[in-house]
Design an enzyme around this catalytic site. Sequence first.
Site, short mmCIF file in Angstrom:
data_model
loop_
_atom_site.label_atom_id
_atom_site.label_comp_id
_atom_site.label_asym_id
_atom_site.label_seq_id
_atom_site.Cartn_x
_atom_site.Cartn_y
_atom_site.Cartn_z
N GLY A 135 -17.01 -10.89 -8.22
CA GLY A 135 -15.90 -9.95 -8.06
C GLY A 135 -14.76 -10.20 -9.01
O GLY A 135 -13.91 -9.31 -9.20
N ASP B 191 -23.55 -18.29 -0.82
CA ASP B 191 -23.23 -17.79 -2.16
C ASP B 191 -22.49 -18.84 -2.99
O ASP B 191 -22.28 -18.66 -4.19
CB ASP B 191 -22.41 -16.50 -2.08
N ARG C 181 -15.58 -21.31 -17.10
CA ARG C 181 -16.43 -22.23 -16.33
C ARG C 181 -17.79 -22.35 -17.01
O ARG C 181 -18.39 -21.35 -17.43
CB ARG C 181 -16.59 -21.72 -14.90
#
Length: 465
Positions: A82, A239, A167
């Site tokens: 998201g 998740d 990341r």
Amino acid sequence: MTIPFDNSFAALPADFYTRIAPTPVEAPEMLAWNDALADSLGVTDPDADVFGGNLVPDGAEPLAQLYSGHQFGNYNPQLGDGRAILLGEVLDHSGSRRDIQLKGSGPTPYSRMGDGRAWLGPVLREYVISEAMHALGIPTTRALAAVKTGQAVVREQGPLPGAVLTRVAASHLRVGTFQIFAHRGEIDALRTLTDYAIARHYPETDGPLGLLSAVCVAQADLVAAWMSVGFIHGVMNTDNCTISGETIDYGPCAFMDAYHEGRVFSSIDQMGRYAYGNQPRIAVWNMAQLATALIQLFDDKEAAVAQATEIVHAMPDQIQAAWLRRFGAKIGLLDAGTDDTGLIEDLLTLMQADGADFTNTFADLGSDKARDHFQQRDAFDAWDVRRRERIGVDASDIMARANPQIVPRNHQIEAMITAAVDGDMGPFERLMQALSRPFDRDAQFNDLRRPPTEQEIVPATFCGT
């Protein structure tokens, strides 16, 4: 700039993701750059425009990944990236494939009414803690860059400075990536994903149950590693559980100060589901959800259920064995066995009763300072006699390699964020310097070993929104 992309996830079917570019920001400014990691990836230029999302480099195939997951035990049928966009993958100097992902890079089709942005605090928090975990030798995603965006994001506290984290991960495949296709009954997609995960992470394994077994072992080792340094993930949803066995998503995480098995930091974990002592049980529960998804690939589901159940039921013993190895080393044992469980647990019970600091107690074991962490000093002395009798030799080297002197404590992280918001990156840089050598006893960082005062205690941590 040059990034040697070698993308594989983008070659999977289009229903695995949505192709979308990062949303540009007003005034990208590089705040932190990980030179060593960049070198290992062959990334040559700390370009704020690239890592802030304003410029898509050649060879990138930006996309937001699709997945679902159980959140606090409740299944959410569609989640997805998201506020993160995968730029692509590179092969590092060892030949291992690594994802490069921008986090806080703008809205995607999976943003669920969110703005897709991140503010500076959670970005720097993840940067510091993920790199600290790497230095501790614990599998983790890593931080390549932190970029200030020059524009505010609005949260409950009001407008806050925006930032983007870059990341790096072995991959961003999650248990939830498998769950969404299993839940939808899209078996061909599930099979494609399983084959891809095996080829990318566990090429020595055979088939879906081989994958399940390998992931169980990786997650067992990971959660034992967390426990050994007093780390609480805080949001172990499926998740946030990787197939690679890396720690991912440093939202409401924390390192304990005073030891308590039931310690919870996450502000949203009202029932203590992800408390420190519950983490092994939740790791097993998460693997049961992966098993449930993978079973859909078999025609003979009854036989597959029996085999998967055996694999998952073996996991508590795997976690306990890994826990014993790590905690045995923390008290000076390289050959800790089941008979030593009581010795270790007796120390933890005493630490909990006296509110002893987790990191400092273990760091001082074997010295005269250790008893100072306890109110019941006679009880600790009696325990330490048992420890010494069990070890029988000087184990200071063993303990020095197992017990960090410094971890990123909540109050230090919060002070660092406050300073950074005010434009002072000095505390961030000092923390990064100290945490890069967590097992060294360096006098210049003695203040970072100090537990918080009562006024400095941070009682709750928040998701990095």
